[in-house]
Design an enzyme around this catalytic site. Sequence first.
Site: not given
Ligand SMILES: NC(=O)c1ccc[n+]([C@@H]2O[C@H](COP(=O)([O-])OP(=O)(O)OC[C@H]3O[C@@H](n4cnc5c(N)ncnc54)[C@H](O)[C@@H]3O)[C@@H](O)[C@H]2O)c1
Ligand SMILES: O=C(O)C[C@H](O)C(=O)O
Length: 329
Positions: A159, A187
């Site tokens: 962000d 967030h």
């Molecule tokens: N904080 C932020 O700024 C931010 C930004 C982007 C994404 N995210 C979050 O990050 C997370 C991951 O995003 P992504 O695009 O890599 O998702 P994705 O679905 O591509 O990958 C997630 C992975 O986590 C694995 N997984 C699920 N449950 C699990 C567990 N209990 N233990 C271990 N692994 C597990 C899945 O098998 C998958 O491979 C999501 O929750 C997304 O919303 C946060």
């Molecule tokens: O917004 C979402 O669900 C994904 C991630 O947290 C983001 O900010 O891109």
Amino acid sequence: MKNPIRVAVTGAAGHIGYSLLFRIASGAMFGPDQPVALNLIEIEPAMKALKGVCMELDDCAFPLLKDIVATSDLEEGFKDVNWALLVGSVPRKAGMERADLLGINGKIFVGQGKAIAANAAPDVRVLVVGNPCNTNCLIAMKSAPELPANRWFAMTRLDENRAKTQLAQKAGVDVTEVSNVAIWGNHSPTMFPDFYNAKIGGKAANKVIADEAWLKETFVPTVGKRGAAIIEARGASSAASAANAVVDTVVSLTNPTADGDWYSVCIPSQGEYGTEAGIMCSFPIRTKADGSYEVVQGLELNDYSKGMVQKSVDELVGERSTVQELNII
Ligand SMILES: NC(=O)c1ccc[n+]([C@@H]2O[C@H](COP(=O)([O-])OP(=O)(O)OC[C@H]3O[C@@H](n4cnc5c(N)ncnc54)[C@H](O)[C@@H]3O)[C@@H](O)[C@H]2O)c1
Ligand SMILES: O=C(O)C[C@H](O)C(=O)O
């Protein structure tokens, strides 16, 4: 030769993992002379995909990468780790808000918190990325009371980076001109990207961009809803930019902050700036020369800013109540 820093990454076969692991192994996170070891944690159905990721890591012949552990076992996965990057969880789909994910993802973080406390290195630090990251981090922290509160972080750096670029583009300056961008709160779309305390070329951002209506009505919602806009455009949530923000967060937490600047990360609130103590709240943070961090003190928040921070804090308090009602914490 330095001892490797051992880093656990959950969800290692996911989209963020696929961008993140190669950055860590290349030295982007801990520097060009710091060996690393990777503990890659996935759920059983993703172990085959994780094997492929490990093959690709091997095929990079990274000089700094000294060991890879790939496992679905949390005890093995968090064994002796210095950093735990909790990425794995079910990502938000179009139309969902982070609160929808609490029930789905919350339980994962109980088991992970316990396994970290029982197995990690004594200096372990934990950064939660998987959403809703603030409250997932709170759940993990509450599940690991043995670990000090100052080891727990949730990510708002993406962000901050988004806000920096929006301000730079509006002002028509290079992004490196933008500093002191604080993200306050959750967030989530309620976060407050603080344009009053931000600086452009060392001057107050709201003086350089003298357009309060744009700052309040375009900038703030653009940053807050950027995650959803990316999901809408890409059909999947942000991944490479999120991985980049993970690298930036750990770099900021492990290196002294430049004089006068700060960065954003969520930490357990101790009531700073009138926030509710105990929630995981994003603040302007500085890393000190001794490696510890501090919340930047004495920033001015006007009535509008205080209202914005309060709205996001209220949401975090609500998320905490939800997981308490679900008996997750
Ligand atoms: N904080 C932020 O700024 C931010 C930004 C982007 C994404 N995210 C979050 O990050 C997370 C991951 O995003 P992504 O695009 O890599 O998702 P994705 O679905 O591509 O990958 C997630 C992975 O986590 C694995 N997984 C699920 N449950 C699990 C567990 N209990 N233990 C271990 N692994 C597990 C899945 O098998 C998958 O491979 C999501 O929750 C997304 O919303 C946060
Ligand atoms: O917004 C979402 O669900 C994904 C991630 O947290 C983001 O900010 O891109």
